[in-house]
Motif scaffolding. Structure first.
Motif: not given
Lengths: 297, 292
Positions: A97, A99, A116
């Motif tokens: 991800y 993030s 995220r």
């Protein structure tokens, strides 16, 4: 209550995780030496690696606890109790991800939230959906300094993101960004993308009566320049500061979170939104429970 | 920005207009700083080089490139290579030296005539001007890269966006240096920036020429002026079609000429086509950025 924030307009050593972690720690230590000592240091999106990694995210993504541990080891006890928000490519059991970690440093601290990125930029120069998974939602958290929400770059381009953050009680929204500079038309003296960011962040702040902090990446990656130009806005949409172009900077900004409540009282757009939100959702296209509009009846 | 009205830098949507070149207007102070930072970061920080070599032709693109490199790295870190062929215009040399003097850049002249003619005279004496021009352009790159290797320097490219979009350059020659500051600037933007940065007027104001064939000028070769081509290219790559531009008043012959060159040269803006055989093909599946 005043909250002192340091915006870390930051240039990573691309692809060199150890060197960049060292630089992050040095930045935090420099920040906490400042007077007043900041409660919170805000780094940009993908501060740990640089933004354009393509398939390199597989090698550079790390888990959020691993990131916090690495930073704690490097800063020692000098930044105990200080909060950080930092963008990184995150690995967990399900995927990778883009993030943002929000955590408190030191033995009494820990991870408070990992946001995220929800809206993955995948157009033109951007290819995020090829390499990372999308986040599931946007929410605010009770940080030690107050109720805070995090957004990452394109999240902030969608007005619903600021709306969701505000509805969840945020009085300050941190936007971590890596925005490649583009557009050099005469007039503003800054790249066109920063003109757009200025308008976007100011609008989020004024609409919801929240503080907005935008922390921008610096540096060139394969010809694409991240110009800096970080900024902060008060709950009436006024810009409190603007960071320099093309260089790293540690930008102190003091906000009074009580001012968010005052701004909302002066112009009660937020309470109007709260009252109408559920009704709007129920009646929105795709809700499945759309009530007939008066003209349909 | 906040507080100013009308908000600066916010473009007003306008129909394309052959008499309105404002979409190509640039903030030359901003672009100058932008490109100087680009050169510092891509050359020093990312690649670890402290010196560069630039082929200085006497034209505006290489003059501006050399001037930007001098500002970014210091003039002593730049070596301007003058690489004449026997048919090169003497003005090219004069103008290159003028630029080098103006920006305090050291020069070295390496005549490529014997190298080029050594091949052509012995093996291909019937080669015409176009082929000779291509051989000369590629020979210049051999010298540029070899000098760069010798000096632990990085070759810097000088091609502009109009040339790149029109395919008006020698493939794997002018386009081969690993770093290029001007590749996203149209020719008219190069002129504007060159004027702002102080490139001598003799260089900025003269007709652009590749100087590969005696007496040639780019605009005669292309059949359209650069300001016209720049504006047509801008609109075409922004999503408008040739018919939209003709309807807006652009001359059909020029639009079709520019669109034809653009459409016919996509291959030239790519690396060689490689047969993909595996799910780990480089650049297709195995994707890592240039600076990773």
């Amino acid at each position: 209550m005043p909250l002192d924030i340091a915006i870390a307009q930051f240039r990573p050593s691309k692809g060199d995780l150890d060197a960049t972690l060292d630089a992050c720690a040095e930045t935090i230590l420099r920040a906490v030496e400042q007077e007043p000592r900041p409660h919170l240091v805000v780094f940009p999106e993908t501060a740990l690696t640089g933004y354009f990694l393509e398939g390199g995210v597989r090698e550079q993504a790390i888990a959020a606890p691993e990131l916090l541990k690495a930073l704690n080891e490097r800063v020692g006890g000098d930044a105990d109790g200080v909060d950080i928000a930092i963008g990184f490519y995150e690995r967990d059991a399900r995927g990778i991800y883009n993030s943002a970690l929000y955590a408190t440093l030191g033995p009494g601290g820990g991870i408070l939230h990992v946001h995220r990125k929800v809206f993955l930029a995948t157009y033109g120069v951007f290819q995020e959906e090829r390499f990372v998974e999308a986040g599931a939602g946007i929410r605010a958290i009770d940080g030690p300094p107050g109720r805070i929400a995090l957004l990452i770059c394109e999240d902030g381009f969608h007005s619903v993101s600021g709306t969701l953050a505000a509805l969840d009680g945020a009085s300050i929204i941190l936007i971590l960004s890596a925005s490649p500079a583009r557009g050099a038309a005469p007039g503003a003296g800054v790249p066109g993308n920063l003109v757009r960011w200025d308008a976007l962040a100011s609008a989020i702040a004024a609409e919801h009566g929240v503080f907005v902090v935008v922390s921008q990446l610096v540096g060139f990656e394969g010809g694409k320049g991240f110009a800096g130009g970080s900024a902060a806005y008060d709950p009436r949409g006024h810009r409190l500061l603007a960071g320099p172009l093309w260089e790293e900077a540690l930008l102190p900004v003091r906000v009074d979170l009580d001012d968010a409540a005052r701004a909302r009282t002066e112009e009660p757009l937020f309470s109007d939104l709260e009252r109408s939100w559920t009704r709007l959702l129920v009646n929105s296209p795709g809700s499945g429970v759309r009530r007939p509009a008066p003209e349909d009846e | 920005m906040t507080g100013a009205w009308p908000p600066p830098g916010v473009a007003v949507a306008r129909a394309p207009d052959p008499a309105d070149a404002s979409p190509l207007d640039i903030d030359t102070d901003l672009v100058r700083t932008w490109l100087v930072q680009f050169l510092r970061e891509e050359i020093e920080r990312r690649r670890g080089f402290r010196r560069v070599v630039v082929g200085l032709s006497g034209g505006v693109d290489s003059a501006l490139t050399a001037a930007l490199c001098a500002e970014a790295l210091g003039p002593e870190a730049v070596l301007a290579l003058l690489l004449p062929y026997r048919t090169s215009s003497p003005w090219s040399r004069e103008h290159a030296l003028l630029v080098a003097k103006k920006f305090g850049i050291p020069t070295r002249t390496i005549d490529i005539t014997r190298a080029v003619d050594g091949y052509l005279d012995e093996f291909e004496p019937e080669a015409g001007g176009h082929r000779r021009g291509n051989v000369a352009a590629r020979q210049r790159m051999i010298v540029l890269f070899d000098q760069a290797f010798k000096l632990s320097a990085l070759p810097v490219g000088t091609g502009n966006k109009a040339e790149r979009l029109l395919g008006y350059y020698t493939w794997h020659a002018d386009d081969s240096p690993p770093v290029n500051p001007l590749g996203d600037l149209f020719k008219s933007q190069v002129w504007a920036l060159a004027r702002a940065i102080g490139v001598p007027a003799e260089v900025v104001d003269k007709p652009a020429t590749a100087d590969l064939i005696q007496g040639q000028t780019d605009e005669e070769d292309l059949g359209v002026t650069y300001p016209e081509a720049d504006l047509i290219l801008h609109h075409l790559i922004s999503g408008l079609g040739p018919d939209d531009l003709v309807e807006a008043g652009f001359e059909r012959r020029k639009v079709e000429l520019v669109a034809g060159r653009l459409e016919g040269t996509h291959w030239k803006r790519h690396l060689p086509t490689v047969a993909m055989l595996s799910p780990t093909a480089i650049g297709e599946w195995y994707l890592r950025p240039v600076d990773y």
